[in-house]
Design a protein around this motif. Structure first.
Motif, short mmCIF file in Angstrom:
data_model
loop_
_atom_site.label_atom_id
_atom_site.label_comp_id
_atom_site.label_asym_id
_atom_site.label_seq_id
_atom_site.Cartn_x
_atom_site.Cartn_y
_atom_site.Cartn_z
N TYR A 22 92.13 -44.93 -30.60
CA TYR A 22 92.27 -45.74 -31.95
C TYR A 22 93.28 -45.39 -32.57
O TYR A 22 94.14 -46.36 -33.20
CB TYR A 22 91.12 -45.27 -32.96
N HIS A 23 93.85 -44.16 -32.53
CA HIS A 23 95.25 -43.95 -33.37
C HIS A 23 96.43 -44.59 -32.31
O HIS A 23 97.50 -44.89 -32.96
CB HIS A 23 95.50 -42.36 -33.27
N ARG A 24 96.26 -44.38 -31.02
CA ARG A 24 97.47 -44.95 -30.24
C ARG A 24 97.50 -46.32 -30.48
O ARG A 24 98.63 -47.08 -30.40
CB ARG A 24 96.89 -44.64 -28.73
N LEU A 25 96.54 -47.20 -30.32
CA LEU A 25 96.26 -48.59 -30.72
C LEU A 25 97.23 -49.05 -31.88
O LEU A 25 97.80 -50.14 -31.94
CB LEU A 25 94.93 -49.32 -30.46
N ASN A 26 96.61 -48.31 -32.93
CA ASN A 26 97.10 -48.98 -34.31
C ASN A 26 98.62 -48.48 -34.47
O ASN A 26 99.36 -49.08 -35.07
CB ASN A 26 96.19 -48.19 -35.40
N PHE A 27 99.05 -47.30 -33.76
CA PHE A 27 100.39 -47.13 -33.69
C PHE A 27 101.26 -48.07 -32.97
O PHE A 27 102.30 -48.68 -33.44
CB PHE A 27 100.75 -45.89 -32.78
#
Length: 282
Positions: A132-137
């Motif tokens: 989730y964090h990587r995708l939004n980054f």
């Protein structure tokens, strides 16, 4: 260094020659060793040789290594081609997601943010917290590159893992000088109404003073000639020069503003990366 490169090339040639007792598996191990040592060009030659001798080769891991080598050599088009090959040969959904991220990184590296978004928006953001964090980054980077700063802020906030990071990112976007200043149109209009002021607004003080003095000098010359000679002499002598520096002034003011705003955005983006890469609260 040249001797090492020569030795590696000879070793690679011997590894892929038929009749020396090495099969494709051994060549693969040799290529992987080159890959892990960062010798991507030599590794790429070995991987391609494996594909050449085994036309039925559909190992997604091998195809992914080829793509990685191309990416390391900054050959984006070939990297994308082999990422696609690897994606369609791969059966694992989780590994396919990793390939999509790598494809998106290629598009981002080549500033093709729209195509990166197409890849990223096809993914589900509910797999895991890390995912989730990587995708939004990645999404935050794309929206930032497309100058959609509200969406970029929303994505970077989701990419942050701590509240203090979110607060600092919000502060970066809240400062208009980081993303919206100077405004090129404002700079241009300022120099139209008052020559030199647009350059000063953009931070080019010396150029602004120079523009102000030049245009002012030609206006003074025009008045002088109109009084001492004739208005026609003033127009024919001073107007062409005035027009040249006057128009050049507001065009340069707009260009200066664009350059300065791009620099400010680049610095703001670096600050965002620093915030997201920090491991401890500040």
């Amino acid at each position: 260094m040249k001797l090492r490169v020569c030795f590696s090339a000879i070793s690679l040639f011997l590894a892929i020659m038929p009749g020396v007792g090495q099969n494709l598996a051994e060549t693969r191990r040799f290529a992987d060793q080159l890959y892990f040592n960062g010798r991507y060009s030599l590794a790429l030659s070995a991987y391609h040789r494996i594909v050449y001798f085994d036309r039925q080769q559909t190992d997604p891991g091998l195809l992914l290594r080829i793509a990685d080598c191309y990416l390391a050599n900054n050959d984006i088009s070939h990297a994308l081609e082999y990422f696609d090959h690897s994606y369609f040969a791969e059966n694992s959904d989780s590994l396919k997601v990793g390939i999509v991220f790598k494809k998106s990184a290629c598009y981002i590296k080549s500033h093709n943010y729209s195509l990166a978004l197409i890849e990223l928006l096809s993914l589900d953001d509910s797999a895991s917290i890390w995912y989730y964090h990587r995708l939004n980054f990645y999404l935050g980077i794309c929206w930032f590159g497309l100058e959609d700063f509200p969406r970029s802020l929303a994505c970077f906030e989701k990419a942050a893992t701590r509240e203090d990071q979110r607060v600092r990112i919000q502060a970066i976007f809240a400062d208009p000088h980081n993303v919206n200043r100077p405004n090129p149109k404002i700079a241009s209009w300022l120099s139209i109404f008052f020559p030199g002021s647009g350059q000063m607004y953009s931070g080019e003080i010396i150029d602004g003073i120079n523009s102000m003095l030049l245009t002012g000098s030609f206006v003074a010359l025009a008045f002088y000639l109109a009084i001492t000679s004739s208005p026609i002499d003033a127009i024919l002598t001073a107007l062409p020069w005035f027009q040249r520096y006057y128009q050049g002034g507001f065009v340069r003011a707009e260009e200066f503003a664009k350059q300065r705003r791009a620099e400010n955005r680049s610095q703001a983006f670096d600050k965002i990366l620093q915030v997201l890469s920090s491991t401890r609260p500040i």
